[in-house]
Design a protein around this motif. Structure first.
Motif, PDB file in Angstrom:
ATOM      1  N   ASP A  42      -8.862   0.832   2.653  1.00 53.73           N
ATOM      2  CA  ASP A  42      -9.918   0.589   1.669  1.00 53.73           C
ATOM      3  C   ASP A  42      -9.379   0.462   0.246  1.00 53.73           C
ATOM      4  O   ASP A  42     -10.008  -0.168  -0.612  1.00 53.73           O
ATOM      5  N   LYS A  43      -8.217   1.039  -0.015  1.00 52.70           N
ATOM      6  CA  LYS A  43      -7.717   1.087  -1.386  1.00 52.70           C
ATOM      7  C   LYS A  43      -6.496   0.205  -1.646  1.00 52.70           C
ATOM      8  O   LYS A  43      -6.214  -0.121  -2.806  1.00 52.70           O
ATOM      9  N   LYS A  96      -6.014  -2.332  -4.539  1.00 51.24           N
ATOM     10  CA  LYS A  96      -7.079  -3.330  -4.545  1.00 51.24           C
ATOM     11  C   LYS A  96      -7.956  -3.187  -5.792  1.00 51.24           C
ATOM     12  O   LYS A  96      -8.186  -2.075  -6.275  1.00 51.24           O
ATOM     13  N   THR A  97      -8.460  -4.308  -6.278  1.00 47.25           N
ATOM     14  CA  THR A  97      -9.457  -4.276  -7.344  1.00 47.25           C
ATOM     15  C   THR A  97     -10.807  -3.900  -6.739  1.00 47.25           C
ATOM     16  O   THR A  97     -11.000  -3.954  -5.513  1.00 47.25           O
TER      17      THR A  97
END
Length: 226
Positions: A168-169, A184-185
Motif C-alpha cells: 500500500d505504501k 507511493k504518492t
C-alpha cells in the motif's frame, strides 16, 4: 558389281551418323529446355519468397493494430536496429533480420546526432503499405544503471525496471544497479489493468522530483525484447 557392294556400306554409315547426330541434337534441346524451365521456376520461387517476407511485417507487431471498428491502425515493431539506409531499415526481431522500407515522411523522434544503431528501438509502421513512419529508442536503450530515462526540467523522471513487489505504501523494481524502492504518492495509480500479475514483468514508473512514484504501467512491447 564390286563398286555396288562398296557403296551400300558407305551409305549405311552416313545414315547411322546422321541419325546419331539428330538424336544428340534433340537430347541437347530437351536438356536445355529443362534447364531453362528450372531456372525460371527458381527465380519465380525466389521472387515469391521475397515478396512474402517484405509484406508480412504484422507478424512481428508488438501491439494490437486493430481498431474497435475493425479497421487496421498503424503498428509498432520493436527490435535492435542493425543498419539504416536512405530508403530502408534492417532490424533484428526475435532473432530474425527484418527489412522495413521507409516512408517518404519518415523521421527519427530523437535529438540530432543520437546514436541509434545497435540499440533497441521502436518503429511505427503504416498498416496500409507497411512502411516505417518513425523511429525512437526504447526506454531500455535510454535508461541509466538506475533505470532512469527521460528526465524533465522540473525534476520529474521515468524509471523502467523489473517488478519485484508492491504494498500500500511502496513499490520495488529491479534495475541494473540493484533493487529500487519508491514511496507511493497519495494519488498513485496503475495505468493498466491492476488485477494482472506483475511479478517479473518489465514496468514503467513515473516518479516525482521528490523520488515518489505516482504511477506504474506495464506495456506489452517491453516484455521479452531482445
Amino acid at each position: 558389281m564390286k563398286k555396288t557392294f562398296l557403296t551400300f556400306p558407305l551409305i549405311g554409315m552416313l545414315t547411322i551418323g546422321t541419325l546419331a547426330g539428330c538424336g544428340t541434337s534433340e537430347e541437347n534441346t530437351t536438356q536445355n529446355g529443362s534447364d531453362t524451365n528450372s531456372t525460371s521456376e527458381t527465380n519465380n520461387n525466389a521472387a515469391t519468397n521475397e515478396s512474402a517476407t517484405s509484406n508480412d511485417l504484422k507478424q512481428y507487431a508488438r501491439d494490437d493494430n486493430e481498431q474497435d471498428d475493425g479497421t487496421e491502425d498503424d503498428f509498432d515493431l520493436v527490435g535492435t536496429l542493425e543498419s539504416e539506409k536512405d530508403n530502408e531499415l534492417v532490424m533484428m526481431i526475435d532473432n530474425e533480420k527484418v527489412t522495413v522500407k521507409k516512408a517518404s515522411s519518415f523521421k527519427t523522434d530523437e535529438p540530432d546526432n543520437t546514436e541509434v544503431k545497435g540499440k533497441l528501438v521502436k518503429v511505427e509502421v503504416n498498416a496500409k503499405n507497411e512502411e516505417a513512419e518513425s523511429l525512437e529508442l526504447m526506454p531500455q536503450a535510454k535508461a541509466d544503471d538506475n533505470g532512469v530515462y527521460d528526465k524533465d526540467q522540473d525534476g520529474e523522471y521515468n524509471v523502467i525496471g523489473t517488478f519485484v513487489k508492491e504494498d500500500d505504501k511502496s513499490l520495488t523494481v529491479k534495475v541494473k544497479s540493484g533493487e529500487k524502492t519508491y514511496e507511493k504518492t497519495a494519488d498513485f495509480e496503475h495505468d493498466d489493468d491492476s488485477n494482472q500479475d506483475l511479478k517479473d514483468k518489465v514496468v514503467r514508473l513515473e516518479v516525482t522530483k521528490d523520488d515518489k512514484v505516482e504511477s506504474g504501467e506495464m506495456n506489452t512491447e517491453d516484455q521479452d525484447t531482445k
